[in-house]
Design an enzyme around this catalytic site. Structure first.
Site, PDB file in Angstrom:
ATOM      1  N   ASN A 260       0.824  -1.214   0.000  1.00 29.91           N
ATOM      2  CA  ASN A 260       0.000   0.000   0.000  1.00 29.91           C
ATOM      3  C   ASN A 260       0.857   1.263   0.000  1.00 29.91           C
ATOM      4  O   ASN A 260       0.356   2.360   0.224  1.00 29.91           O
ATOM      5  CB  ASN A 260      -0.920  -0.006   1.233  1.00 29.91           C
ATOM      6  CG  ASN A 260      -0.119  -0.082   2.533  1.00 29.91           C
ATOM      7  OD1 ASN A 260       1.109  -0.107   2.512  1.00 29.91           O
ATOM      8  ND2 ASN A 260      -0.806  -0.121   3.658  1.00 29.91           N
TER       9      ASN A 260
ATOM     10  N   GLU B 158       1.284   4.582   7.370  1.00 30.10           N
ATOM     11  CA  GLU B 158       0.240   4.054   6.491  1.00 30.10           C
ATOM     12  C   GLU B 158      -0.391   5.149   5.631  1.00 30.10           C
ATOM     13  O   GLU B 158      -0.246   6.343   5.938  1.00 30.10           O
ATOM     14  CB  GLU B 158      -0.838   3.386   7.357  1.00 30.10           C
ATOM     15  CG  GLU B 158      -0.321   2.252   8.241  1.00 30.10           C
ATOM     16  CD  GLU B 158      -0.027   0.976   7.472  1.00 30.10           C
ATOM     17  OE1 GLU B 158       0.299   1.024   6.270  1.00 30.10           O
ATOM     18  OE2 GLU B 158      -0.112  -0.116   8.074  1.00 30.10           O
TER      19      GLU B 158
ATOM     20  N   HIS C 193       3.268   1.884   2.201  1.00 28.77           N
ATOM     21  CA  HIS C 193       3.749   2.341   3.511  1.00 28.77           C
ATOM     22  C   HIS C 193       5.271   2.258   3.584  1.00 28.77           C
ATOM     23  O   HIS C 193       5.916   1.453   2.907  1.00 28.77           O
ATOM     24  CB  HIS C 193       3.056   1.622   4.678  1.00 28.77           C
ATOM     25  CG  HIS C 193       3.465   0.208   4.925  1.00 28.77           C
ATOM     26  ND1 HIS C 193       2.761  -0.650   5.739  1.00 28.77           N
ATOM     27  CD2 HIS C 193       4.532  -0.526   4.485  1.00 28.77           C
ATOM     28  CE1 HIS C 193       3.365  -1.808   5.792  1.00 28.77           C
ATOM     29  NE2 HIS C 193       4.435  -1.771   5.037  1.00 28.77           N
TER      30      HIS C 193
END
Ligand code: F6R
Length: 241
Positions: free
Chosen positions: A136, A143, A138
């Site tokens: 994602n 995050e 990160h």
């Protein structure tokens, strides 16, 4: 931002290890901040090997863990604590006073953040931060949607991280929160090295390097770093223009 590509994971890992060695040679009291996970595993193996073969003096180096799963014991084989201890610190017999790892079981997580904040500040900042990249985007456990101006902080883990993170554990784990060095320390690190391998990372790497800078994809923040190096194997670089 500079980009270096390597034929395969072995060549990439060897080159990352060499960067670590050169870093120590140029600054014997280097402050490292190190990711755990599959990406840097082989690089750390090569690093240990090179340090031993070349008799590199790392006695003044400081090693800071990048992140940890909250609620996971340090001796759990899936913890970042265990990973760095087994793969770097034990083989090199690094003095414990030169190691700063998060305690995922800390009762007072805010105090744990402050402990690592202080360690970084007292050692005059990070010289080389080595990070992987999540599916994602990160960086550490920063995050999607995270603020840039965070130092060490506690985060709610993204659902992707909660799911992908299961790969490090031998049984299903509840991975709700993490504790991580923030993007502000990442940006302030004198050198940042992001490494990625494998075709599954190709899409997020393309977005990281060629996409617009957005906290929705935290890894794009690397474009703002004044001294960043992205090191990839051919597969991870496969979607780049
Ligand atoms: C681990 C960490 C994570 C990983 C990322 C990629 O300390 O900070 O951000 O770097 O999730 O994980 P791997 O390398 O296992 O694909």
């Amino acid at each position: 931002m500079n980009l270096l590509k390597y034929k395969n994971y072995e060549a990439l890992s060897e080159a990352v290890a060499e960067k670590m060695i050169l870093q120590i040679i140029s600054k014997p009291n280097t402050v490292f901040c190190l990711a755990s996970g599959n990406s840097p595993l082989k690089a750390y193996e090569y690093f240990v090997e090179k340090v031993q073969k070349q008799n590199i003096d790392y006695s003044q180096c400081v090693f800071i863990g990048l992140d940890e799963w909250v609620g996971i014991t340090p001796d759990d084989t899936g913890s970042c604590h265990y990973f760095l201890t087994k793969n770097v610190f034990e083989p090199l017999n690094v003095p414990t006073e030169n190691i700063y790892l998060f305690d995922g079981l800390a009762k007072n997580l805010e105090a744990e953040c402050q402990r690592i904040n202080q360690a970084i500040i007292e050692n005059n900042g990070i010289d080389l931060i080595i990070v992987g990249i999540g599916m994602n985007g990160h960086i550490g456990f920063n995050e999607p949607g995270i603020a840039i101006d965070n130092y060490v902080h506690v985060v709610d883990l993204d659902s992707v991280t909660q799911t992908v993170g299961q790969k490090y554990f031998d049984k299903p784990m509840l991975l709700k929160k993490g504790i991580t060095v923030g993007l502000q320390f990442f940006l302030e690190a004198k050198n940042a090295l992001l490494m990625a391998n494998g075709s599954k990372k190709a899409a997020i790497i393309k977005q990281t390097i060629e996409g617009e800078i957005t906290t929705a994809v935290p890894s794009t923040i690397i474009q703002l770093h004044r001294n960043a190096l992205v090191m990839l194997d051919e597969e991870a670089a496969g979607n780049l223009v």
